[in-house]
Design an enzyme around this catalytic site. Structure first.
Site, PDB file in Angstrom:
ATOM      1  N   GLU A 164      31.203  67.697  30.632  1.00 39.06           N
ATOM      2  CA  GLU A 164      32.072  66.986  29.690  1.00 39.06           C
ATOM      3  C   GLU A 164      31.832  65.481  29.639  1.00 39.06           C
ATOM      4  OE1 GLU A 164      36.044  68.128  30.862  1.00 39.06           O
ATOM      5  OE2 GLU A 164      35.785  70.180  30.196  1.00 39.06           O
ATOM      6  N   ASN A 291      33.206  74.252  26.987  1.00 41.51           N
ATOM      7  CA  ASN A 291      34.538  74.342  27.577  1.00 41.51           C
ATOM      8  C   ASN A 291      35.531  74.299  26.432  1.00 41.51           C
ATOM      9  OD1 ASN A 291      33.172  74.170  29.961  1.00 41.51           O
ATOM     10  ND2 ASN A 291      34.037  72.197  30.602  1.00 41.51           N
ATOM     11  N   TYR A 293      39.582  74.863  25.330  1.00 38.47           N
ATOM     12  CA  TYR A 293      40.977  75.038  25.743  1.00 38.47           C
ATOM     13  C   TYR A 293      41.932  75.098  24.559  1.00 38.47           C
ATOM     14  CZ  TYR A 293      39.539  74.229  30.537  1.00 38.47           C
ATOM     15  OH  TYR A 293      38.946  74.354  31.760  1.00 38.47           O
ATOM     16  N   GLU A 350      33.966  77.040  30.658  1.00 35.99           N
ATOM     17  CA  GLU A 350      35.365  76.907  31.089  1.00 35.99           C
ATOM     18  C   GLU A 350      36.266  77.388  29.969  1.00 35.99           C
ATOM     19  OE1 GLU A 350      36.802  73.053  32.397  1.00 35.99           O
ATOM     20  OE2 GLU A 350      34.954  72.689  33.519  1.00 35.99           O
TER      21      GLU A 350
HETATM   22  O1  IFM Z   1      40.253  70.705  35.460  1.00 35.54           O
HETATM   23  C1  IFM Z   1      39.518  70.372  34.321  1.00 35.54           C
HETATM   24  C2  IFM Z   1      38.031  70.411  34.611  1.00 35.54           C
HETATM   25  O2  IFM Z   1      37.682  69.600  35.668  1.00 35.54           O
HETATM   26  C3  IFM Z   1      37.268  69.950  33.393  1.00 35.54           C
HETATM   27  N1  IFM Z   1      37.658  70.677  32.222  1.00 35.54           N
HETATM   28  C4  IFM Z   1      39.074  70.813  31.945  1.00 35.54           C
HETATM   29  C5  IFM Z   1      39.809  71.309  33.182  1.00 35.54           C
HETATM   30  C6  IFM Z   1      41.311  71.448  32.885  1.00 35.54           C
HETATM   31  O3  IFM Z   1      41.845  70.227  32.503  1.00 35.54           O
END
Ligand code: IFM
Length: 449
Positions: A164, A291, A293, A350
């Protein structure tokens, strides 16, 4: 039964500073996160990574836990200052030995290791020289990467340069909420460029190394940005947000150029990037790690920040981080990356959620909200594969509850509960369910309802 492709890699992800603890043990140097968390006011409740999940000492048990869950792969990061306490120069063999042991134990357990070279714990000594705002960092990082390819590349086939980079630059150098806690747009834009240059130089070092049949990529946090209304102003706002959050890193990596919209908007603050840098940044990679979310919904907001956008709150549901749960965004994102960036091999490196879990008197953790979050995202990933996206694996964030950066231990993302008082691990309901998904390599039809 919704089956995933044969050999699909189901895994979990973690990061060094978030789980290891013992940050200064055996000759390790302090990282920027060690310094940042030890500065009052930076992290909720004054939490630090001093103990975290004590994984540095409990790694054997944790690998046994992964085996119990049936994980096919495990993504973890190496703490740069454990291996090179000053960031460059003398190697700390004792620190490196920790990762040798971990990799050997994973292979022994039949779990494929994915190493992230940088997950935010820059050696403090390099921050003293300007950190990611100093162009020399690209060379320091490439040397560190080459060292690890040399030492672990005989057993580790999957490598991720950076986790990231947008967060490193934006949260750490512009918004000041992550280490090193700077609020400096000029430095932040340079940090973006140097991070990407460091990535490109590490990919080149990888190609020049002896790692046989290895694959290398980068992990980006991507979030589709939607306009709050159909007005032209909001549509343009969503384009700006997309350029900053997503294309700022995607375009140079895949196309060797920065989004023109941003170059114009940042104007004088934009770094002069020689064409040769952009060619280095665009050195072909073997896969992209995503990643995912949540998404953003934005409206035009004249005068608000450098993007002149504002986030528009959605009715939800939301996770404990306040992030909207929007699984369809994963499908749309995967299909878009596939279509716009040449159909690269993808991993979800992620995806997961924080909820306010409680260890019940019965000894269990019934996190049905997390199970549901994962189930709905797995379905969207499956949909994307059916649509032709080359998705080869999925890493749940996170294996276990851990140090959630500026939120400290207040946010729990694990599919395994950590009782920080005793360091006891308890597999949550979502973890038991995930084990079944992995064993079946798919979702039951009932899961699709
Ligand atoms: O915990 C973090 C991770 O280190 C990087 N991506 C998002 C996760 C959740 O915030």
């Amino acid at each position: 039964m919704l089956r995933f492709p044969e050999g699909f890699l189901w895994g979990c992800a973690t990061a060094a500073y978030q789980i290891e603890g013992s940050p200064l043990a055996d000759g390790a140097g302090p990282s920027i996160w060690h310094r940042f968390s030890h500065t009052p006011g930076n992290v909720e409740r004054g939490d630090t990574g001093d103990v975290a999940c004590d994984h540095y000492r409990r790694w054997r048990d944790d690998v046994a836990l992964m085996r119990e869950l049936g994980l096919k792969a495990y993504r973890f990061s190496v703490a740069w200052p454990r291996v090179l306490p000053d960031g460059r120069g003398a190697v700390n063999e004792t620190g490196l030995a920790f990762y040798h042991r971990l990799v050997d134990a994973l292979l022994e357990a039949g779990i494929v290791p994915f190493i992230t070279l940088y997950h935010w714990d820059l050696p403090g000594a390099l921050q003293d020289l300007g950190g990611w705002a100093n162009r020399d960092v690209a060379g320091w990082f490439a040397d560190y990467a080459a060292l690890l390819f040399d030492r672990l590349g005989d057993r580790v086939r999957h490598w991720i340069t950076l986790n990231e980079p947008w967060c490193v630059a934006h949260l750490g150098y512009i918004a000041g909420v992550h280490a090193p806690g700077m609020r400096d747009l000029w430095a932040g834009l340079r940090a973006v460029h140097h991070l990407l240059l460091a990535h490109g130089r590490a990919v080149q070092a990888f190609r020049a190394s002896n790692v046989k049949k290895g694959r290398i990529g980068i992990t980006l946090n991507l979030a589709p940005q939607y306009p709050a209304s159909r007005s032209e102003a909001d549509l343009a706002a969503a384009q700006r947000a997309d350029a900053y959050h997503n294309r700022l890193v995607l375009d140079p990596i895949f196309s060797g150029r920065y989004p023109e919209l941003l170059v114009r908007r940042f104007n004088d603050a934009w770094p002069d990037a020689p064409q040769a840098d952009l060619e280095t940044i665009a050195t072909p990679i073997d896969f992209l790690g995503i990643n995912y979310y949540s998404r953003g919904v934005v409206a035009h907001a004249p005068g608000a920040g450098f993007l002149e956008t504002r986030s528009v709150a959605q009715p939800g549901p939301h996770t404990a981080m306040g992030w909207e749960i929007y699984p369809e965004g994963l499908f749309e994102l995967l299909v878009r990356i596939h279509g716009e960036y040449g159909g690269p091999t993808l991993y979800i490196t992620e995806n997961g959620a924080a909820f306010d879990d409680r260890l019940e008197p019965s000894g269990g953790v019934h996190d049905t909200d997390r199970l549901d979050y994962l189930r709905r995202h797995f379905l969207q990933a499956h949909r994307a594969i059916e649509a032709g996206v080359r998705l080869q694996g999925y890493f749940v964030w996170s294996l276990m509850d851990n140090f959630e950066w500026a939120h400290g231990y207040s946010k729990r993302f694990g599919i395994v509960y950590v009782d920080y008082e005793t360091q006891r691990r308890v597999i949550k309901q979502s973890g038991h369910w995930y084990r079944e998904i992995i064993a079946r390599n798919g979702l039951e039809n009932g899961d699709a309802v």
